[in-house]
Design a protein around this motif. Structure first.
Motif, PDB file in Angstrom:
ATOM      1  N   THR A 173       0.765  -0.893  -0.356  1.00 48.93           N
ATOM      2  CA  THR A 173       0.101   0.114   0.096  1.00 48.93           C
ATOM      3  C   THR A 173       0.851   1.538  -0.240  1.00 48.93           C
ATOM      4  N   PRO A 174       1.244   2.367  -0.870  1.00 48.42           N
ATOM      5  CA  PRO A 174       1.022   3.618  -0.399  1.00 48.42           C
ATOM      6  C   PRO A 174       1.097   4.060   0.504  1.00 48.42           C
ATOM      7  N   LEU A 175       2.089   4.848   0.764  1.00 46.47           N
ATOM      8  CA  LEU A 175       1.748   5.618   2.257  1.00 46.47           C
ATOM      9  C   LEU A 175       1.356   7.095   2.318  1.00 46.47           C
ATOM     10  N   GLU A 176      -0.346   6.549   1.982  1.00 39.36           N
ATOM     11  CA  GLU A 176      -1.254   7.260   2.704  1.00 39.36           C
ATOM     12  C   GLU A 176      -2.280   6.983   3.369  1.00 39.36           C
ATOM     13  N   PRO A 177      -1.936   7.873   4.598  1.00 42.03           N
ATOM     14  CA  PRO A 177      -3.381   7.708   5.444  1.00 42.03           C
ATOM     15  C   PRO A 177      -4.612   6.842   5.567  1.00 42.03           C
ATOM     16  N   ALA A 178      -5.399   7.590   4.419  1.00 44.31           N
ATOM     17  CA  ALA A 178      -6.685   6.478   3.972  1.00 44.31           C
ATOM     18  C   ALA A 178      -6.416   5.528   3.080  1.00 44.31           C
ATOM     19  N   LEU A 179      -5.280   5.107   2.536  1.00 48.11           N
ATOM     20  CA  LEU A 179      -4.811   4.262   1.913  1.00 48.11           C
ATOM     21  C   LEU A 179      -4.743   2.567   3.216  1.00 48.11           C
ATOM     22  N   TRP A 180      -4.538   2.786   3.846  1.00 51.28           N
ATOM     23  CA  TRP A 180      -3.861   2.125   5.474  1.00 51.28           C
ATOM     24  C   TRP A 180      -5.099   1.928   5.988  1.00 51.28           C
ATOM     25  N   GLU A 181      -5.730   3.208   6.379  1.00 52.37           N
ATOM     26  CA  GLU A 181      -6.605   3.247   6.877  1.00 52.37           C
ATOM     27  C   GLU A 181      -7.842   1.659   6.670  1.00 52.37           C
ATOM     28  N   ALA A 182      -8.446   1.769   5.634  1.00 51.12           N
ATOM     29  CA  ALA A 182      -8.908   0.755   4.577  1.00 51.12           C
ATOM     30  C   ALA A 182      -8.538  -0.065   4.375  1.00 51.12           C
ATOM     31  N   VAL A 183      -7.313  -0.344   4.424  1.00 51.34           N
ATOM     32  CA  VAL A 183      -6.711  -1.594   5.285  1.00 51.34           C
ATOM     33  C   VAL A 183      -6.632  -2.362   5.982  1.00 51.34           C
ATOM     34  N   PHE A 184      -6.442  -1.403   7.344  1.00 54.29           N
ATOM     35  CA  PHE A 184      -7.366  -2.073   8.359  1.00 54.29           C
ATOM     36  C   PHE A 184      -8.211  -2.084   9.241  1.00 54.29           C
ATOM     37  N   LYS A 185      -8.983  -1.650   8.389  1.00 56.63           N
ATOM     38  CA  LYS A 185     -10.400  -1.978   8.130  1.00 56.63           C
ATOM     39  C   LYS A 185     -10.137  -3.177   7.949  1.00 56.63           C
ATOM     40  N   GLU A 186     -10.181  -3.492   6.788  1.00 56.35           N
ATOM     41  CA  GLU A 186     -10.208  -5.135   5.973  1.00 56.35           C
ATOM     42  C   GLU A 186      -9.474  -5.646   6.914  1.00 56.35           C
ATOM     43  N   ILE A 187      -8.861  -5.565   7.150  1.00 57.32           N
ATOM     44  CA  ILE A 187      -8.123  -7.019   7.973  1.00 57.32           C
ATOM     45  C   ILE A 187      -8.706  -7.115   9.445  1.00 57.32           C
ATOM     46  N   LEU A 188      -9.633  -5.974   9.604  1.00 57.58           N
ATOM     47  CA  LEU A 188     -10.153  -6.127  11.337  1.00 57.58           C
ATOM     48  C   LEU A 188     -11.733  -6.815  10.902  1.00 57.58           C
ATOM     49  N   LEU A 189     -11.871  -7.751   9.152  1.00 58.17           N
ATOM     50  CA  LEU A 189     -13.653  -8.000   9.352  1.00 58.17           C
ATOM     51  C   LEU A 189     -12.706  -9.941   8.316  1.00 58.17           C
ATOM     52  N   VAL A 190     -11.268  -9.743   8.940  1.00 60.26           N
ATOM     53  CA  VAL A 190     -10.516 -11.269   8.297  1.00 60.26           C
ATOM     54  C   VAL A 190     -11.942 -12.492   8.875  1.00 60.26           C
ATOM     55  N   THR A 191     -11.802 -13.407   8.277  1.00 61.35           N
ATOM     56  CA  THR A 191     -12.164 -14.482   9.610  1.00 61.35           C
ATOM     57  C   THR A 191     -11.031 -15.463   9.354  1.00 61.35           C
ATOM     58  N   GLU A 192     -11.931 -16.473  10.416  1.00 62.17           N
ATOM     59  CA  GLU A 192     -10.289 -17.746   9.989  1.00 62.17           C
ATOM     60  C   GLU A 192     -10.296 -18.548   9.403  1.00 62.17           C
ATOM     61  N   THR A 193     -11.612 -18.630   8.532  1.00 62.90           N
ATOM     62  CA  THR A 193     -11.198 -19.399   7.347  1.00 62.90           C
ATOM     63  C   THR A 193     -10.514 -18.285   6.400  1.00 62.90           C
ATOM     64  N   ASP A 194     -10.203 -16.565   5.903  1.00 67.23           N
ATOM     65  CA  ASP A 194     -10.081 -16.633   5.482  1.00 67.23           C
ATOM     66  C   ASP A 194      -8.539 -16.356   5.895  1.00 67.23           C
ATOM     67  N   LEU A 195      -8.014 -16.385   6.297  1.00 67.26           N
ATOM     68  CA  LEU A 195      -6.897 -16.697   7.874  1.00 67.26           C
ATOM     69  C   LEU A 195      -6.216 -18.026   7.520  1.00 67.26           C
ATOM     70  N   LYS A 196      -7.177 -18.788   7.010  1.00 66.61           N
ATOM     71  CA  LYS A 196      -6.234 -20.343   6.816  1.00 66.61           C
ATOM     72  C   LYS A 196      -6.150 -20.029   5.481  1.00 66.61           C
ATOM     73  N   GLY A 197      -6.780 -19.468   4.942  1.00 67.20           N
ATOM     74  CA  GLY A 197      -6.288 -19.539   2.813  1.00 67.20           C
ATOM     75  C   GLY A 197      -5.437 -18.712   3.072  1.00 67.20           C
ATOM     76  N   LEU A 198      -5.378 -17.584   3.944  1.00 65.56           N
ATOM     77  CA  LEU A 198      -4.191 -16.704   2.716  1.00 65.56           C
ATOM     78  C   LEU A 198      -3.282 -17.350   3.839  1.00 65.56           C
ATOM     79  N   SER A 199      -2.890 -18.116   4.801  1.00 67.91           N
ATOM     80  CA  SER A 199      -1.737 -18.880   5.602  1.00 67.91           C
ATOM     81  C   SER A 199      -1.432 -19.274   4.718  1.00 67.91           C
ATOM     82  N   ALA A 200      -1.920 -20.369   3.958  1.00 75.03           N
ATOM     83  CA  ALA A 200      -1.519 -22.024   2.873  1.00 75.03           C
ATOM     84  C   ALA A 200      -1.244 -21.142   1.348  1.00 75.03           C
ATOM     85  N   LYS A 201      -2.000 -19.930   0.961  1.00 75.89           N
ATOM     86  CA  LYS A 201      -1.585 -19.518  -0.019  1.00 75.89           C
ATOM     87  C   LYS A 201       0.916 -18.797  -0.383  1.00 75.89           C
TER      88      LYS A 201
END
Length: 226
Positions: A173-201
């Protein structure tokens, strides 16, 4: 000529440019660094508690951690708690203290000092994402180690790694606060199923990087070239 007869090794094309800018006219081999081939993926860290972010590396302004924690401290975390664990040598105590001051009821920022290479597994065991909002990184061994343990990464666009979200490896992510805030909002919504899939990748990508025959050949060329 202090560097007479010296040949240089660069891990990326960006590093080649930096060497040639400061020491022109020298031979530079390009070969991506080797990473530890023994890392094994860890079970996914449960999401029943806080989101755990790991900052691994020296504590220095160029690592830009203050940028990220300031954004987190000003966000509405919607009742979630975020823990930021800083691991690595502190090279600037004032900078470290300026980061720690952003702790609040929803954002727990702690400094664990340095750990041995053998201790990294225990550190990553309690981690959901590696956090690296760096202003400059030529390679980033911590990034590869994070993928080896099966942990996605939150990077700035100042590293060699690209297209991470598309590959399921994290974010670049480019170093722009609004873009990083959007990323943080996304990871707050991640599920354990999502994380398991990301972990394997992540671990699959680590295997490709560490055992890539092109990297072995490029590194061998450094020592076999006349």
């Amino acid at each position: 000529d202090f560097f007479r007869g010296v040949e240089f090794h660069a891990s990326t094309e960006e590093e080649v440019r930096e060497v040639k800018m400061h020491i022109p006219g020298k031979k530079v081999f390009v070969a991506r660094n080797f990473s530890d081939p023994t890392l094994k993926p860890l079970p996914t860290t449960p999401l029943s508690g806080p989101i755990n972010l790991l900052c691994l590396g020296r504590v220095h302004p160029i690592k830009n951690l203050l940028f990220a924690v300031k954004i987190l401290s000003e966000m509405n975390l919607n009742g979630r708690k975020v823990c930021v664990n800083i691991v690595g040598p502190s090279e600037d105590e004032n900078y470290l203290n300026s980061i720690l001051r952003f702790s609040n009821a929803s954002l727990d920022i702690s400094y664990s000092g340095t750990v041995s290479h053998q201790g990294l597994r225990e550190v990553f065991k309690h981690t959901h994402y590696l956090l690296m909002p760096t202003m400059h990184e030529n390679y980033g061994h911590a990034i590869i180690e994070s993928w080896g343990f099966g942990r996605p990464v939150l990077l700035s666009d100042k590293t060699p790694w690209r297209d991470l979200q598309k590959k399921g490896l994290g974010y670049c992510t480019p170093l722009e606060p609004a873009l990083w805030e959007a990323v943080f909002k996304e990871i707050l919504l991640v599920t354990e199923t999502d994380l398991k899939g990301l972990s394997a990748k992540c671990n699959a990508h680590y295997q490709e990087l560490v055992f890539d025959p092109k990297i072995l050949k490029a590194n061998s060329a450094i020592f076999t070239s006349a």
